[in-house]
Motif scaffolding. Sequence first.
Motif, PDB file in Angstrom:
ATOM      1  N   ALA A 115       1.006  -1.005   0.230  1.00  0.00           N
ATOM      2  CA  ALA A 115       0.011   0.497  -0.185  1.00  0.00           C
ATOM      3  C   ALA A 115       0.410   0.968  -0.133  1.00  0.00           C
ATOM      4  CB  ALA A 115      -1.034   0.252   1.029  1.00  0.00           C
ATOM      5  N   VAL A 116       2.056   1.240   0.638  1.00  0.00           N
ATOM      6  CA  VAL A 116       2.873   2.290   0.695  1.00  0.00           C
ATOM      7  C   VAL A 116       3.505   2.636  -0.565  1.00  0.00           C
ATOM      8  CG1 VAL A 116       4.818   3.122   1.683  1.00  0.00           C
ATOM      9  CG2 VAL A 116       2.992   2.430   3.439  1.00  0.00           C
ATOM     10  N   LEU A 117       3.714   1.471  -1.321  1.00  0.00           N
ATOM     11  CA  LEU A 117       4.136   1.893  -3.054  1.00  0.00           C
ATOM     12  C   LEU A 117       3.256   2.424  -3.604  1.00  0.00           C
ATOM     13  CD1 LEU A 117       6.430  -1.578  -3.471  1.00  0.00           C
ATOM     14  CD2 LEU A 117       6.953   0.371  -3.120  1.00  0.00           C
ATOM     15  N   VAL A 118       2.231   2.037  -3.363  1.00  0.00           N
ATOM     16  CA  VAL A 118       1.113   2.401  -4.132  1.00  0.00           C
ATOM     17  C   VAL A 118       0.821   4.268  -3.882  1.00  0.00           C
ATOM     18  CG1 VAL A 118      -1.496   2.932  -4.192  1.00  0.00           C
ATOM     19  CG2 VAL A 118      -0.851   0.868  -4.588  1.00  0.00           C
ATOM     20  N   ARG A 119       0.821   4.461  -2.728  1.00  0.00           N
ATOM     21  CA  ARG A 119       1.299   6.125  -2.243  1.00  0.00           C
ATOM     22  C   ARG A 119       2.675   6.432  -2.811  1.00  0.00           C
ATOM     23  NH1 ARG A 119       2.088   7.497   3.942  1.00  0.00           N
ATOM     24  NH2 ARG A 119       4.012   6.741   3.337  1.00  0.00           N
ATOM     25  N   ARG A 120       3.452   5.845  -2.464  1.00  0.00           N
ATOM     26  CA  ARG A 120       4.801   6.908  -3.666  1.00  0.00           C
ATOM     27  C   ARG A 120       4.389   6.942  -4.856  1.00  0.00           C
ATOM     28  NH1 ARG A 120       9.831   6.825  -1.408  1.00  0.00           N
ATOM     29  NH2 ARG A 120       9.837   8.142  -2.722  1.00  0.00           N
ATOM     30  N   ALA A 121       3.771   5.696  -5.355  1.00  0.00           N
ATOM     31  CA  ALA A 121       3.399   5.777  -6.931  1.00  0.00           C
ATOM     32  C   ALA A 121       2.843   6.841  -7.121  1.00  0.00           C
ATOM     33  CB  ALA A 121       3.262   4.399  -7.421  1.00  0.00           C
ATOM     34  N   VAL A 122       1.286   7.187  -6.674  1.00  0.00           N
ATOM     35  CA  VAL A 122       0.612   7.800  -6.650  1.00  0.00           C
ATOM     36  C   VAL A 122       1.235   9.540  -7.137  1.00  0.00           C
ATOM     37  CG1 VAL A 122      -1.768   9.482  -6.371  1.00  0.00           C
ATOM     38  CG2 VAL A 122      -1.535   6.787  -6.407  1.00  0.00           C
ATOM     39  N   ALA A 123       2.361   9.305  -5.758  1.00  0.00           N
ATOM     40  CA  ALA A 123       2.856  11.018  -5.726  1.00  0.00           C
ATOM     41  C   ALA A 123       4.628  11.506  -6.463  1.00  0.00           C
ATOM     42  CB  ALA A 123       3.444  11.154  -4.032  1.00  0.00           C
ATOM     43  N   THR A 124       4.571  10.465  -7.171  1.00  0.00           N
ATOM     44  CA  THR A 124       5.827  10.218  -7.839  1.00  0.00           C
ATOM     45  C   THR A 124       4.881  10.719  -9.257  1.00  0.00           C
ATOM     46  OG1 THR A 124       7.072   8.679  -6.618  1.00  0.00           O
ATOM     47  CG2 THR A 124       7.538   8.677  -9.301  1.00  0.00           C
ATOM     48  N   ARG A 125       3.584  10.318  -9.432  1.00  0.00           N
ATOM     49  CA  ARG A 125       2.969  10.306 -11.138  1.00  0.00           C
ATOM     50  C   ARG A 125       2.303  11.996 -10.348  1.00  0.00           C
ATOM     51  NH1 ARG A 125      -2.907   9.729 -11.734  1.00  0.00           N
ATOM     52  NH2 ARG A 125      -3.437   9.837 -14.006  1.00  0.00           N
ATOM     53  N   LYS A 126       1.922  11.980  -9.691  1.00  0.00           N
ATOM     54  CA  LYS A 126       1.744  13.975  -9.364  1.00  0.00           C
ATOM     55  C   LYS A 126       3.148  14.896  -9.260  1.00  0.00           C
ATOM     56  CE  LYS A 126      -2.113  12.804  -6.251  1.00  0.00           C
ATOM     57  NZ  LYS A 126      -2.345  13.528  -4.483  1.00  0.00           N
ATOM     58  N   LEU A 127       4.543  14.541  -9.918  1.00  0.00           N
ATOM     59  CA  LEU A 127       5.131  14.854  -9.601  1.00  0.00           C
ATOM     60  C   LEU A 127       5.544  14.675 -10.921  1.00  0.00           C
ATOM     61  CD1 LEU A 127       7.216  17.141  -8.474  1.00  0.00           C
ATOM     62  CD2 LEU A 127       8.732  14.565  -7.711  1.00  0.00           C
ATOM     63  N   ILE A 128       5.732  14.287 -12.064  1.00  0.00           N
ATOM     64  CA  ILE A 128       6.484  13.884 -13.009  1.00  0.00           C
ATOM     65  C   ILE A 128       5.454  14.057 -13.818  1.00  0.00           C
ATOM     66  CG2 ILE A 128       7.788  12.172 -14.484  1.00  0.00           C
ATOM     67  CD1 ILE A 128       8.597  10.955 -11.654  1.00  0.00           C
ATOM     68  N   ALA A 129       4.142  13.997 -14.211  1.00  0.00           N
ATOM     69  CA  ALA A 129       3.686  13.327 -14.852  1.00  0.00           C
ATOM     70  C   ALA A 129       2.293  15.187 -14.937  1.00  0.00           C
ATOM     71  CB  ALA A 129       2.193  13.069 -15.240  1.00  0.00           C
ATOM     72  N   PHE A 130       2.376  15.904 -13.913  1.00  0.00           N
ATOM     73  CA  PHE A 130       1.433  16.892 -13.850  1.00  0.00           C
ATOM     74  C   PHE A 130       2.158  18.436 -13.022  1.00  0.00           C
ATOM     75  CE2 PHE A 130      -1.450  13.228 -13.189  1.00  0.00           C
ATOM     76  CZ  PHE A 130      -2.339  13.413 -14.494  1.00  0.00           C
ATOM     77  N   ASN A 131       3.431  17.609 -12.642  1.00  0.00           N
ATOM     78  CA  ASN A 131       4.498  18.791 -12.388  1.00  0.00           C
ATOM     79  C   ASN A 131       3.438  19.715 -10.999  1.00  0.00           C
ATOM     80  OD1 ASN A 131       7.338  18.542 -13.866  1.00  0.00           O
ATOM     81  ND2 ASN A 131       5.204  19.682 -15.647  1.00  0.00           N
ATOM     82  N   VAL A 132       3.570  18.998  -9.912  1.00  0.00           N
ATOM     83  CA  VAL A 132       2.349  18.936  -8.571  1.00  0.00           C
ATOM     84  C   VAL A 132       3.654  18.033  -7.499  1.00  0.00           C
ATOM     85  CG1 VAL A 132       0.293  18.646  -7.261  1.00  0.00           C
ATOM     86  CG2 VAL A 132       0.277  18.692  -9.830  1.00  0.00           C
ATOM     87  N   TRP A 133       3.774  19.878  -6.695  1.00  0.00           N
ATOM     88  CA  TRP A 133       4.594  18.870  -5.415  1.00  0.00           C
ATOM     89  C   TRP A 133       3.847  19.215  -4.010  1.00  0.00           C
ATOM     90  CZ3 TRP A 133       9.053  17.099  -5.775  1.00  0.00           C
ATOM     91  CH2 TRP A 133      10.132  16.947  -4.997  1.00  0.00           C
ATOM     92  N   ARG A 134       3.770  19.014  -3.494  1.00  0.00           N
ATOM     93  CA  ARG A 134       3.115  17.696  -2.389  1.00  0.00           C
ATOM     94  C   ARG A 134       2.317  19.166  -1.942  1.00  0.00           C
ATOM     95  NH1 ARG A 134       8.069  16.074  -0.604  1.00  0.00           N
ATOM     96  NH2 ARG A 134       8.274  13.467  -1.832  1.00  0.00           N
ATOM     97  N   SER A 135       1.419  18.956  -1.468  1.00  0.00           N
ATOM     98  CA  SER A 135       0.401  20.119  -0.757  1.00  0.00           C
ATOM     99  C   SER A 135      -0.904  19.760   0.075  1.00  0.00           C
ATOM    100  CB  SER A 135      -0.505  21.225  -1.847  1.00  0.00           C
ATOM    101  OG  SER A 135      -1.529  20.338  -2.517  1.00  0.00           O
ATOM    102  N   PRO A 136      -1.339  20.606   1.105  1.00  0.00           N
ATOM    103  CA  PRO A 136      -1.829  19.823   1.927  1.00  0.00           C
ATOM    104  C   PRO A 136      -3.515  19.092   0.855  1.00  0.00           C
ATOM    105  CG  PRO A 136      -1.523  21.233   2.948  1.00  0.00           C
ATOM    106  CD  PRO A 136      -0.965  21.099   1.553  1.00  0.00           C
ATOM    107  N   ARG A 137      -3.696  19.225   0.348  1.00  0.00           N
ATOM    108  CA  ARG A 137      -4.806  18.996  -0.510  1.00  0.00           C
ATOM    109  C   ARG A 137      -4.574  17.639  -1.899  1.00  0.00           C
ATOM    110  NH1 ARG A 137      -7.537  23.372  -4.367  1.00  0.00           N
ATOM    111  NH2 ARG A 137      -8.366  23.868  -2.196  1.00  0.00           N
ATOM    112  N   SER A 138      -2.757  17.793  -2.170  1.00  0.00           N
ATOM    113  CA  SER A 138      -2.491  16.776  -2.690  1.00  0.00           C
ATOM    114  C   SER A 138      -2.094  15.379  -2.067  1.00  0.00           C
ATOM    115  CB  SER A 138      -1.069  16.533  -3.376  1.00  0.00           C
ATOM    116  OG  SER A 138      -0.532  15.906  -4.038  1.00  0.00           O
ATOM    117  N   ALA A 139      -1.798  15.490  -0.870  1.00  0.00           N
ATOM    118  CA  ALA A 139      -1.280  14.683  -0.047  1.00  0.00           C
ATOM    119  C   ALA A 139      -3.177  13.871   0.671  1.00  0.00           C
ATOM    120  CB  ALA A 139      -0.974  15.298   1.395  1.00  0.00           C
ATOM    121  N   VAL A 140      -3.119  14.913   0.552  1.00  0.00           N
ATOM    122  CA  VAL A 140      -5.031  14.205   0.629  1.00  0.00           C
ATOM    123  C   VAL A 140      -5.945  13.420   0.138  1.00  0.00           C
ATOM    124  CG1 VAL A 140      -7.814  14.175   1.293  1.00  0.00           C
ATOM    125  CG2 VAL A 140      -6.351  15.704   2.014  1.00  0.00           C
ATOM    126  N   ASN A 141      -5.323  13.562  -1.458  1.00  0.00           N
ATOM    127  CA  ASN A 141      -6.157  12.037  -2.628  1.00  0.00           C
ATOM    128  C   ASN A 141      -4.410  10.973  -2.086  1.00  0.00           C
ATOM    129  OD1 ASN A 141      -4.769  11.833  -5.446  1.00  0.00           O
ATOM    130  ND2 ASN A 141      -6.981  11.529  -5.150  1.00  0.00           N
TER     131      ASN A 141
END
Length: 179
Positions: A115-141
Amino acid sequence: MVKITARCRRWFVRSFRRAAAQRAEVVYNRERVGLREARVGRVMIYGALCFIEDVVTALSLLEGAYPHGYSIVQRYIRAIVQSDTDPENGVPIGVVYSRTGENDRIKAPQNWFAAVLVRRAVATRKLIAFNVWRSPRSAVNTLTKELHAMRLLGVEQKYLQQQTRKLLKMERLVRQRAL
């Protein structure tokens, strides 16, 4: 106060990610030297034999219980390395650094690690594909995706409660900022 546009923020994040990726690539090459390697789909695993077995088991659990999460991990996680390196060093290039406990085993239960790998993959996807760095709203998702994976993988209730508390805390923070 100067208002920064979304386009400007994305440009900044993209520039920052590229610079961080160069440094992360050096760390990645240094950390994987001399370790055994294995491959599961597109994900490379570097570490001791016990570590590799645990990660392979976690990935197979993920594939069986949550195929969508498994495909996200396959797409956005490049490698999982047994190392004491700060895990944040691998984020820009999709590398997960994992510390081990006794006998070179992963410290968490295998289903939780998946499950942690899924979280890391989703966070990496946001960073690489959408250029979204960490924010509270992004962290909720991201935490919501991890919690979903944890439920599908049958993680123990105490771990689910811990993640639920973390998710509620982030949701409160997002609501406070919206006011």
